[in-house]
Design an enzyme around this catalytic site. Structure first.
Site, PDB file in Angstrom:
ATOM      1  N   ASN A 110       0.815  -1.215   0.000  1.00 27.31           N
ATOM      2  CA  ASN A 110       0.000   0.000   0.000  1.00 27.31           C
ATOM      3  C   ASN A 110       0.848   1.265   0.000  1.00 27.31           C
ATOM      4  OD1 ASN A 110      -2.550  -1.384   0.158  1.00 27.31           O
ATOM      5  ND2 ASN A 110      -2.081  -1.852   2.283  1.00 27.31           N
TER       6      ASN A 110
ATOM      7  N   ASP B  10       9.467  -6.243  -6.317  1.00 27.68           N
ATOM      8  CA  ASP B  10       8.749  -6.918  -5.225  1.00 27.68           C
ATOM      9  C   ASP B  10       9.019  -8.410  -5.326  1.00 27.68           C
ATOM     10  OD1 ASP B  10       6.239  -5.890  -3.279  1.00 27.68           O
ATOM     11  OD2 ASP B  10       6.269  -8.043  -3.662  1.00 27.68           O
TER      12      ASP B  10
ATOM     13  N   LYS C   9       1.491 -10.018  -8.314  1.00 25.43           N
ATOM     14  CA  LYS C   9       1.032  -8.709  -7.839  1.00 25.43           C
ATOM     15  C   LYS C   9       1.846  -7.601  -8.500  1.00 25.43           C
ATOM     16  CE  LYS C   9       0.143  -5.934  -3.708  1.00 25.43           C
ATOM     17  NZ  LYS C   9       0.354  -4.680  -4.412  1.00 25.43           N
TER      18      LYS C   9
ATOM     19  N   ARG D 129       5.831  -7.733   8.157  1.00 27.27           N
ATOM     20  CA  ARG D 129       4.706  -7.301   8.977  1.00 27.27           C
ATOM     21  C   ARG D 129       4.757  -7.970  10.341  1.00 27.27           C
ATOM     22  NH1 ARG D 129      -0.783  -6.686   5.333  1.00 27.27           N
ATOM     23  NH2 ARG D 129       0.071  -5.212   3.803  1.00 27.27           N
TER      24      ARG D 129
ATOM     25  N   ARG E 287       8.831  -6.160  19.326  1.00 30.21           N
ATOM     26  CA  ARG E 287       9.374  -5.184  18.379  1.00 30.21           C
ATOM     27  C   ARG E 287      10.776  -5.580  17.951  1.00 30.21           C
ATOM     28  NH1 ARG E 287      10.646   1.209  19.604  1.00 30.21           N
ATOM     29  NH2 ARG E 287      10.747   1.907  17.451  1.00 30.21           N
TER      30      ARG E 287
ATOM     31  N   VAL F 180      11.895   4.029   3.950  1.00 30.18           N
ATOM     32  CA  VAL F 180      10.550   4.323   4.460  1.00 30.18           C
ATOM     33  C   VAL F 180      10.082   3.227   5.422  1.00 30.18           C
ATOM     34  CG1 VAL F 180       8.166   4.905   3.794  1.00 30.18           C
ATOM     35  CG2 VAL F 180      10.062   5.477   2.257  1.00 30.18           C
TER      36      VAL F 180
ATOM     37  N   ASP G 150       5.236  13.127  10.244  1.00 30.89           N
ATOM     38  CA  ASP G 150       4.818  13.551  11.580  1.00 30.89           C
ATOM     39  C   ASP G 150       4.693  15.074  11.632  1.00 30.89           C
ATOM     40  OD1 ASP G 150       5.857  10.941  13.586  1.00 30.89           O
ATOM     41  OD2 ASP G 150       6.652  11.163  11.575  1.00 30.89           O
TER      42      ASP G 150
ATOM     43  N   ARG H 248       1.586  16.255   9.930  1.00 29.59           N
ATOM     44  CA  ARG H 248       0.432  16.074  10.821  1.00 29.59           C
ATOM     45  C   ARG H 248       0.407  17.168  11.887  1.00 29.59           C
ATOM     46  NH1 ARG H 248       1.962   9.704  11.003  1.00 29.59           N
ATOM     47  NH2 ARG H 248       0.499   8.960   9.391  1.00 29.59           N
TER      48      ARG H 248
ATOM     49  N   HIS I  31      11.030   8.597  14.836  1.00 33.49           N
ATOM     50  CA  HIS I  31       9.714   8.464  14.214  1.00 33.49           C
ATOM     51  C   HIS I  31       8.958   7.425  15.040  1.00 33.49           C
ATOM     52  CE1 HIS I  31       6.468   8.023  11.393  1.00 33.49           C
ATOM     53  NE2 HIS I  31       6.792   6.767  11.128  1.00 33.49           N
TER      54      HIS I  31
END
Length: 351
Positions: free
Chosen positions: A48, A70, A75, A117, A124, A154, A184, A187, A211
């Site tokens: 995404n 990828d 996909k 993911r 973490r 990213v 950030d 925002r 971040h």
């Protein structure tokens, strides 16, 4: 030149260069001007976030060629075809895609969005270890095929992974940049603008540091229309509650969590944010962005090599310089705490 005939005697373009048949050559035409620059951007990861960045870059007419990479071939091809089919509505950009990193050869900019993911219940640190393993497969081939490229990382946790990319690449630190707190800060500017009922583009405000949850809001340097907000309030003897400031910063931190809760992921804002960085770099705009850079030596951060976000000037060489933005003692303490948080993660990795 006579065109070949088929068995029925009609003209056929089979085996003929169609473009050569369609256009008449210019007499004594020389080679293309050597001053024309071909800009190529590669995007690693077509999830995404990767596709939001790709779509935004396409509409902004920044690149002559976009290469997508990828691990999922079906996909990947589907995304490439879907974008190619919009060619009539977009600036002319060549779009290529492959699971093989050779497709990224001679890139000016490589944007890495790929990442593992988090599995429910996974720590973490364990997630980070899996992402480090993934980066060991991504960064070396990018360096091999584009040794002069600039890397924008990213993937999260972006500060640690930017450090990893820097170490794996062997590039000078100015050519390895994390997207950091650029989003950030956007925002932050939006929330301040919303409170004051002004345009967010008239708000100058930075979130720096990690971040993540230990980020630092630079309240001391916020200005609206060139007017420093806190000093303005103090001079006019207008009272404000520090809790209000803390609440806005918490909203910044929670923004991404809210979007993920509502739609499952974030994409559009980060797409615009990274495209914004790409534009500043490739067009040599020398604009100031809060991005993840090697922070050692700034604001008394001396304990180790750590990447975190500071306001930096970006141009064709990557990070040109870091701005010496004045910060309060309290903000400096929070920033060093942010650096400590990241360093502890890096130490656990045993790098």
């Amino acid at each position: 030149m006579a065109m070949p005939k088929n068995e029925s005697g009609t003209t056929s373009l089979s085996g003929l260069d169609i473009a050569g048949a369609f256009f008449a050559p210019i007499q004594e035409a020389g080679p293309p001007s050597p001053t024309k620059r071909h800009i190529k951007i590669s995007i690693i990861g077509t999830g995404n976030v990767g596709m939001a960045i790709t779509q935004t870059l396409l509409t902004q007419d920044l690149a002559d060629e976009l290469a997508l990479v990828d691990a999922l071939p079906d996909k990947l091809r589907g995304e490439m075809l879907d974008l190619q089919h919009a060619a009539a509505f977009l600036p002319r950009t060549k779009i290529v895609a492959s699971t093989d990193y050779s497709v990224t050869a001679a890139s000016d900019l490589c944007i890495v969005t790929a990442g593992a993911r988090q599995i429910p219940g996974e720590s973490r640190l364990n997630l980070l270890e899996r992402n480090v393993s993934l980066f060991k497969k991504i960064i070396p081939p990018l360096v091999k095929y584009s040794p002069d490229a600039i890397l924008i990382i990213v993937s999260n946790p972006v500060d640690v992974l930017t450090y990893i990319a820097w170490k794996l690449s062997g590039f000078p630190s100015n050519r390895v940049i994390g997207s950091g707190t650029n989003l950030d800060s956007s925002r932050f500017r939006f929330l301040i603008a919303d409170h004051l009922d002004v345009n967010a583009q008239d708000v100058q405000a930075y979130i720096i540091g990690e971040h993540g949850d230990s980020s630092v809001a630079l309240w001391s340097s916020i200005s609206v229309g060139g007017v420093p907000i806190l000093s303005f309030l103090e001079k006019r003897q207008i009272s404000y509650e520090k809790e209000t400031l803390v609440k806005i910063h918490k909203e910044v931190i929670n923004c991404a969590y809210e979007v993920i809760k509502l739609k499952g992921y974030t994409s559009w804002a980060v797409g615009y944010s990274v495209a914004n960085l790409a534009w500043s770099i490739l067009r040599d705009q020398r604009r100031i962005h809060p991005v993840s850079v090697l922070a050692k030596g700034f604001h008394n951060i001396e304990d180790g090599e750590v990447f975190l976000s500071l306001p930096a000037q970006l141009g064709r060489g990557g990070v040109i310089r870091v701005i010496n933005v004045p910060i309060t003692d309290e903000e400096a303490d929070h920033l060093r705490g942010s650096a400590k948080t990241i360093l502890e993660l890096q130490e656990h990795l045993g790098l």
